[in-house]
Design a protein around this motif. Structure first.
Motif, PDB file in Angstrom:
ATOM      1  N   GLU A 127       0.836  -1.197   0.000  1.00  0.00           N
ATOM      2  CA  GLU A 127       0.000   0.000   0.000  1.00  0.00           C
ATOM      3  C   GLU A 127       0.877   1.255   0.000  1.00  0.00           C
ATOM      4  O   GLU A 127       0.625   2.211  -0.732  1.00  0.00           O
ATOM      5  N   VAL A 128       1.933   1.247   0.822  1.00  0.00           N
ATOM      6  CA  VAL A 128       2.853   2.384   0.844  1.00  0.00           C
ATOM      7  C   VAL A 128       3.509   2.541  -0.522  1.00  0.00           C
ATOM      8  O   VAL A 128       3.634   3.663  -1.050  1.00  0.00           O
ATOM      9  N   ARG A 131       1.067   4.076  -2.951  1.00  0.00           N
ATOM     10  CA  ARG A 131       0.881   5.507  -2.715  1.00  0.00           C
ATOM     11  C   ARG A 131       2.050   6.298  -3.279  1.00  0.00           C
ATOM     12  O   ARG A 131       1.862   7.346  -3.890  1.00  0.00           O
ATOM     13  N   ARG A 132       3.238   5.822  -3.054  1.00  0.00           N
ATOM     14  CA  ARG A 132       4.425   6.510  -3.571  1.00  0.00           C
ATOM     15  C   ARG A 132       4.391   6.544  -5.104  1.00  0.00           C
ATOM     16  O   ARG A 132       4.746   7.539  -5.714  1.00  0.00           O
ATOM     17  N   LYS A 133       4.021   5.401  -5.667  1.00  0.00           N
ATOM     18  CA  LYS A 133       3.996   5.303  -7.125  1.00  0.00           C
ATOM     19  C   LYS A 133       2.941   6.260  -7.704  1.00  0.00           C
ATOM     20  O   LYS A 133       3.153   6.856  -8.731  1.00  0.00           O
ATOM     21  N   SER A 134       1.813   6.379  -7.006  1.00  0.00           N
ATOM     22  CA  SER A 134       0.761   7.241  -7.515  1.00  0.00           C
ATOM     23  C   SER A 134       1.144   8.722  -7.392  1.00  0.00           C
ATOM     24  O   SER A 134       0.650   9.554  -8.111  1.00  0.00           O
ATOM     25  N   ARG A 135       2.043   9.081  -6.472  1.00  0.00           N
ATOM     26  CA  ARG A 135       2.511  10.451  -6.300  1.00  0.00           C
ATOM     27  C   ARG A 135       3.487  10.837  -7.413  1.00  0.00           C
ATOM     28  O   ARG A 135       3.661  12.000  -7.728  1.00  0.00           O
ATOM     29  N   ILE A 136       4.119   9.885  -7.963  1.00  0.00           N
ATOM     30  CA  ILE A 136       5.151  10.164  -8.977  1.00  0.00           C
ATOM     31  C   ILE A 136       4.547  10.443 -10.301  1.00  0.00           C
ATOM     32  O   ILE A 136       3.588  10.524 -10.797  1.00  0.00           O
TER      33      ILE A 136
END
Length: 136
Positions: A127-128, A131-136
């Motif tokens: 999940e973390v 989230r990181r991937k979606s921020r990029i």
């Protein structure tokens, strides 16, 4: 889980108790045999002292007759205890099998819990990462 831990402790106590009983019976058998050997020595010493080894002889020492009877009684008792010894060994084997069964169940549950914990941790990490991937 706590009830299984209590059950395992109970089974361990039973195993320990069976071991103690087995050791006690073995000790008694050994002691009876040791006492019988000592009586044999005393009988031989008495026979040598008087010079008569024939139990049927009219002058055979009374002490030697009595010691032989005590020796025979001790050996008979030791033989009877051998039966109890085998029963105690079987009781110990059964108690060990029961303990092992519950320990294996506990181990299996611990493995399952660890796998569930690891899976939950992996889900959290996934999940973390998402989230990181979606921020990029």
């Amino acid at each position: 889980m706590k009830s299984r831990e209590s059950l395992i402790r109970l089974k361990q106590f039973q195993v320990d108790e069976r071991r103690r009983q087995l050791a006690q019976i073995e000790s008694m058998v050994d002691e009876f045999k040791r006492m019988a050997r000592e009586l044999d020595d005393q009988i031989l010493a008495e026979q040598e002292r008087v010079g008569i080894t024939d139990v049927g002889h009219f002058a055979y020492p009374t002490f030697a007759k009595a010691a032989a009877q005590r020796r025979d009684n001790l050996l008979n008792s030791a033989e009877e205890l051998n039966g109890q010894l085998e029963a105690a060994r079987e009781d110990l084997r059964e108690a060990l099998e029961e303990l092992k069964k519950f320990e294996l169940l506990e181990e299996r549950d611990q493995i399952r819990e660890r796998q569930e914990r690891d899976a939950a941790e992996q889900d959290a990490l996934d999940e973390v990462a998402a989230r990181r991937k979606s921020r990029i």
